[in-house]
Design a protein around this motif. Sequence first.
Motif, short mmCIF file in Angstrom:
data_model
loop_
_atom_site.label_atom_id
_atom_site.label_comp_id
_atom_site.label_asym_id
_atom_site.label_seq_id
_atom_site.Cartn_x
_atom_site.Cartn_y
_atom_site.Cartn_z
N ALA A 82 -33.53 -16.16 72.08
CA ALA A 82 -34.15 -16.94 71.00
C ALA A 82 -35.64 -17.09 71.25
N ALA A 83 -36.02 -17.16 72.53
CA ALA A 83 -37.44 -17.32 72.86
C ALA A 83 -38.17 -15.98 72.85
N GLY A 84 -37.43 -14.92 72.51
CA GLY A 84 -38.07 -13.60 72.43
C GLY A 84 -38.24 -12.94 73.78
N ASN A 85 -37.53 -13.45 74.81
CA ASN A 85 -37.72 -12.88 76.15
C ASN A 85 -36.60 -11.95 76.59
N LEU A 86 -35.64 -11.71 75.69
CA LEU A 86 -34.54 -10.84 76.09
C LEU A 86 -34.73 -9.50 75.39
N SER A 87 -35.01 -8.47 76.17
CA SER A 87 -35.27 -7.17 75.52
C SER A 87 -33.97 -6.51 75.10
N ALA A 88 -32.92 -6.63 75.94
CA ALA A 88 -31.67 -5.97 75.60
C ALA A 88 -30.48 -6.81 76.05
N LEU A 89 -29.40 -6.66 75.32
CA LEU A 89 -28.17 -7.35 75.68
C LEU A 89 -27.04 -6.32 75.63
N TYR A 90 -26.27 -6.27 76.71
CA TYR A 90 -25.18 -5.30 76.80
C TYR A 90 -23.88 -6.12 76.89
N VAL A 91 -23.07 -6.02 75.84
CA VAL A 91 -21.85 -6.83 75.79
C VAL A 91 -20.64 -5.91 75.88
N VAL A 92 -19.80 -6.15 76.86
CA VAL A 92 -18.64 -5.30 77.07
C VAL A 92 -17.38 -6.13 76.87
N ASN A 93 -16.70 -5.88 75.74
CA ASN A 93 -15.41 -6.50 75.51
C ASN A 93 -15.48 -8.03 75.53
N SER A 94 -16.39 -8.56 74.77
CA SER A 94 -16.52 -10.01 74.70
C SER A 94 -17.13 -10.36 73.35
N ASN A 95 -16.88 -11.57 72.89
CA ASN A 95 -17.41 -11.98 71.60
C ASN A 95 -18.15 -13.31 71.74
N PRO A 96 -19.24 -13.31 72.51
CA PRO A 96 -19.90 -14.59 72.79
C PRO A 96 -20.50 -15.23 71.54
N VAL A 97 -20.87 -14.41 70.56
CA VAL A 97 -21.52 -14.97 69.37
C VAL A 97 -20.59 -15.95 68.67
N ALA A 98 -19.30 -15.56 68.53
CA ALA A 98 -18.35 -16.47 67.90
C ALA A 98 -17.98 -17.59 68.87
N GLN A 108 -19.64 -2.89 73.30
CA GLN A 108 -18.43 -2.07 73.42
C GLN A 108 -17.27 -2.92 72.92
N GLU A 109 -16.65 -2.50 71.84
CA GLU A 109 -15.65 -3.34 71.19
C GLU A 109 -14.59 -2.51 70.48
N MET A 110 -13.48 -3.16 70.19
CA MET A 110 -12.43 -2.54 69.38
C MET A 110 -12.66 -2.79 67.89
N PHE A 111 -13.19 -3.99 67.60
CA PHE A 111 -13.29 -4.41 66.20
C PHE A 111 -14.72 -4.85 65.88
N LEU A 112 -15.00 -4.94 64.60
CA LEU A 112 -16.32 -5.39 64.18
C LEU A 112 -16.37 -6.92 64.28
N THR A 118 -2.08 -17.84 69.56
CA THR A 118 -3.46 -17.36 69.40
C THR A 118 -3.89 -16.71 70.71
N SER A 119 -4.87 -15.85 70.62
CA SER A 119 -5.35 -15.18 71.82
C SER A 119 -6.79 -14.74 71.61
N GLY A 120 -7.65 -15.71 71.44
CA GLY A 120 -9.07 -15.42 71.28
C GLY A 120 -9.34 -14.48 70.11
N THR A 121 -10.43 -13.74 70.21
CA THR A 121 -10.79 -12.80 69.15
C THR A 121 -9.70 -11.75 68.97
N LEU A 122 -9.13 -11.32 70.07
CA LEU A 122 -8.10 -10.28 70.02
C LEU A 122 -6.94 -10.72 69.14
N GLY A 123 -6.53 -11.97 69.30
CA GLY A 123 -5.38 -12.48 68.55
C GLY A 123 -5.59 -12.39 67.05
N ARG A 124 -6.84 -12.50 66.62
CA ARG A 124 -7.10 -12.46 65.18
C ARG A 124 -6.74 -11.11 64.59
#
Lengths: 791, 169
Positions: A564-580, A597-601, A760-766
């Motif tokens: 948010a402060a503009g200091n992160l040049s890249a983010l690599y997310v592997v099998n996780s949905n931190p935004v939600a 890296q994800e199974m779903f959008l 339920t099982s997190g994002t996967l469960g959906r």
Amino acid sequence: MADVTFTVDGKQITAPAGTLLIDACKSAGIEIPAFCYYPGLSLQAACRMCVVRIEKMPKLATACTTTVAEGMVVATETPEITQARKATLQLLLGNHPLDCPVCDAGGECELQDMTFKYGAADSFYTEPKNHREEQNWSPVVYFDRPRCILCYRCVRMCGEGMDVFALGIQNRGSSAVIAPNIAPSLSPDNLAHLDCEQCGMCIDACPVGALTSGAYRYKTRPWEMNHVTTVCTHCGDGCKTTLGVRSTSDGAEIVRGDNRDKSGINGDFLCNKGRYAFDFANSQERITTPLVRQPNGDLKPVSWEEAFTVAGKKLRELRDTRGGKSIGVIGGNRLTNEEAYLLQKFARTVLGTNNVDHHRTADYVTFTQALAGQKGRTASWNDTKSYPAVLIVGGDPTNQAPGTAWNLRSDVRLNKARLYVANTSEIKLRRQARAFLQVAPFGYGALAGYLAGDASAASNAALDPTALGGFLEAVKGEEKLLILIGSELRGADLKRLIEFGLTIPGAKFALLSDYANSRGAADMGLLPDMLPGYTPVPTPGPFTEHNIPSEPGLDLLEIFDAAAAGNLSALYVVNSNPVARYGVDPAALKDTFVIVQEMFLTETAQLADIILPAANLYEKSGSVTNSYGDLQLVQKAGDRSGVRSDFEMIVRIADKMGADVKALVPFGKGLRADMGQSRGAQSGEADRHAVWLTANNLEPKLSPFDPWAILDEIQRLVPGYDLLRLQLLSGNDQHLEPAAAAATASRRDLVLPSGDGLFTSGTLGRFSPALNDVQRYQAGEPLIQIQTAAD
Amino acid sequence: MSTITNSIFTPETAARFDHLVTLYPVKRSALVPMLLYAQDEVGYVSDAVVAEIAQRLDLLELDVRNVLSYYSMLRTKPAGRYNVQVCTNISCMLRGGYEILDHCKHKLGIGHKEVTADGVFSLEEVECIGACCWAPAMQVNYDFHDNLTTVKVDEIIETYRAGKGKDVK
Ligand code: SF4
Ligand code: SF4
Ligand code: SF4
Ligand code: FES
Ligand code: FES
């Protein structure tokens, strides 16, 4: 109990007095047929299939209810017995439709096997069969009355095993029928239904095809599937499950999840999720081509080569221009240990950053630090089956770790274990508890303080503080106590609770987390301040060889703050949905280059600049570690063309960045002897040699995508990860105790329990249609109409 | 004093049930008598009866239904005011029980387990009612009628239709 010796079919057998004859025979390799007997459940003696002749007894006796006695002489197969069993079968078949050609159980049916064995081919009844239509009790449980042989296994399984009591038996004689707990008169569609935990244990126990699974019924035949044993991808218990797979035009589809050979750490058990929620893997919504965002904002399907090239080039450029510290890496809770380890190694050695984290669902750092220097103090999941006393503080195993709840119920029922429950809510396991202490709202910290000897904490610890004294006395009076801790306890509270527990010499501990490899993610160092095995970043010990930056990195929230402060040049997310999960404002990532890296959008993938379609835990090999620290083998079952394992993708990105792949994945080592498959008479020798090499971790790892190459390194470097390769290969669980260093500075507590329940099982469960159906059903939507085999 | 607020039963029955549960070492032993008394009062075992009895005995409704469905004398649908139960078990069968049953069916215009449109009579074919010495026999509510002939059946039915019989419900 003392042993007794007796004779069965001329063979001398010794067994403890009090053993059931049927079990004693089984241990001695003599199989007695049984329909109603089910080990661990109460005795029913309803079917008479197990009859045997015991000398000096006037009639044939049921082996499932007779206990062995000194000098007993038993015959298990004589013409008289054969005739009795055949007559029993003929009676059972009198009302049975014999629709084996379409029945789900065909090929796996105990009635079919017995009919075959005893040749009960004819029925002497002229009356018409008492037919009833099949019933759709819930989205996952169907009932075919005509196939039922009234063995009561399902009734006992649901009542005694599950403590749900959703099944009963109604009417009488040949009209008797298994009935679910919602009577037709009470149901909007005037049909009987089930309101229950939807675990499918009743289906599993049913010896015939009377209870069938909504997910699997009429889909295929047992012999048309390949059966792959792996570990459930959902909760932190890590049940062994067997997936039935079938080839399709674009891979291999999973058609069934079950507990086929019951050889796993979970014994008889599988819950709703383990049994049905494999279907996300077959979802049409899966991403199956790499996508790269174009300048106009569109996501464009590209080749793998192009996607990896763009990802590698961009990461390299950003690392070189803005520094490794400007890059964040977030891993998942359902990666294999090898992937989690590789991901943090990639971050730390290739990207040059300690900004590594995952969605933490329990505070394993404090847990292992509080137990630093202790040996044999962490509990294996196996301990929950047999420990004489168990204290659960926080957590709700019934909903969060159903397998744990099953083990605890069984332990209480079969071993008379004493269960103590301390919780802010009246969790279901209190029904098995010897004592239930209702903790005051937010009172776990006060409770831990009280237990540790701070009497002044009493008033904030329990709703009824006067109950505390008796509870504490009872718990302290236990010599061997298993302390199961929910994720509500973290940091100082957790430490205090463990310190209290350590005053009980025979106490062991476990901390419950939420997902298949939540424990592995922490153990493998997906943390900004901890390297694998809870090795603090500033004192890397065995990891010195990796030349890791010595400053701890940003944690998950700080990574997004930096973005948010503009200091992160890249983010690599592997099998996780931190935004939600963390409610991240999408705008925070507008200046960050995001690879997902994800199974779903998912919400996170939608913000990505590059999306790489990933395989899930059922489509890869490796190992995972459950909440308790029991490591198990994961095997590839399903397959989907167009996706790749996270392991492979990490390696390929590293390669495109120009990193030394051999340093990242130590492959190409091991013996390269002549494997001599063509040496004629000596070829068996070569095979045995290969087995020996594998068992001793010496087999050649020929590919950079071989997870075992990383497992070698894990074993070599991670303190406490002493594992036996042969145990792993033979499908057994191994309990590991990571040897953490004692706590240093206090850390920020970022644990965010997932809040997942039975369905339920997190994002996967959906993305699991089965879980969605069950949720809707349990919330009261009318069921879809029944489809029969003939439609 | 009823332990249940808003009991669906009359105060007398409710009081009787309160007492009933105290009679046995295990509460659920009161289940079958309770079901019978409830049926006598309400006319049949309704869903509401099941719910209240389950509550009184700390049972699941499913448990109550399991037991209830076992006994053919317990019914889950209203019967007529006069429930005619004709025995066709062996002694009665040999002495014309089926003739009596057929006669009743014809006379009342209903079949087994059916109720007349005016709700006055219902008919059931039942197993031995313990009056074999005087077969054929039938039972109307709790009254026995034996040594039956079709003429006698007509008279009995008319008596009830005129409202002279005992109305147990
Ligand atoms: S699915 Fe599980 S909870 Fe439901 S009836 Fe079957 S055994 Fe009981
Ligand atoms: S449904 Fe299956 S498990 Fe249940 S009583 Fe019938 S045969 Fe046995
Ligand atoms: S208890 Fe957990 S690990 Fe076992 S089947 Fe259920 S979700 Fe999977
Ligand atoms: S197994 Fe012994 S009677 Fe059924
Ligand atoms: S046979 Fe009819 S009363 Fe006994």
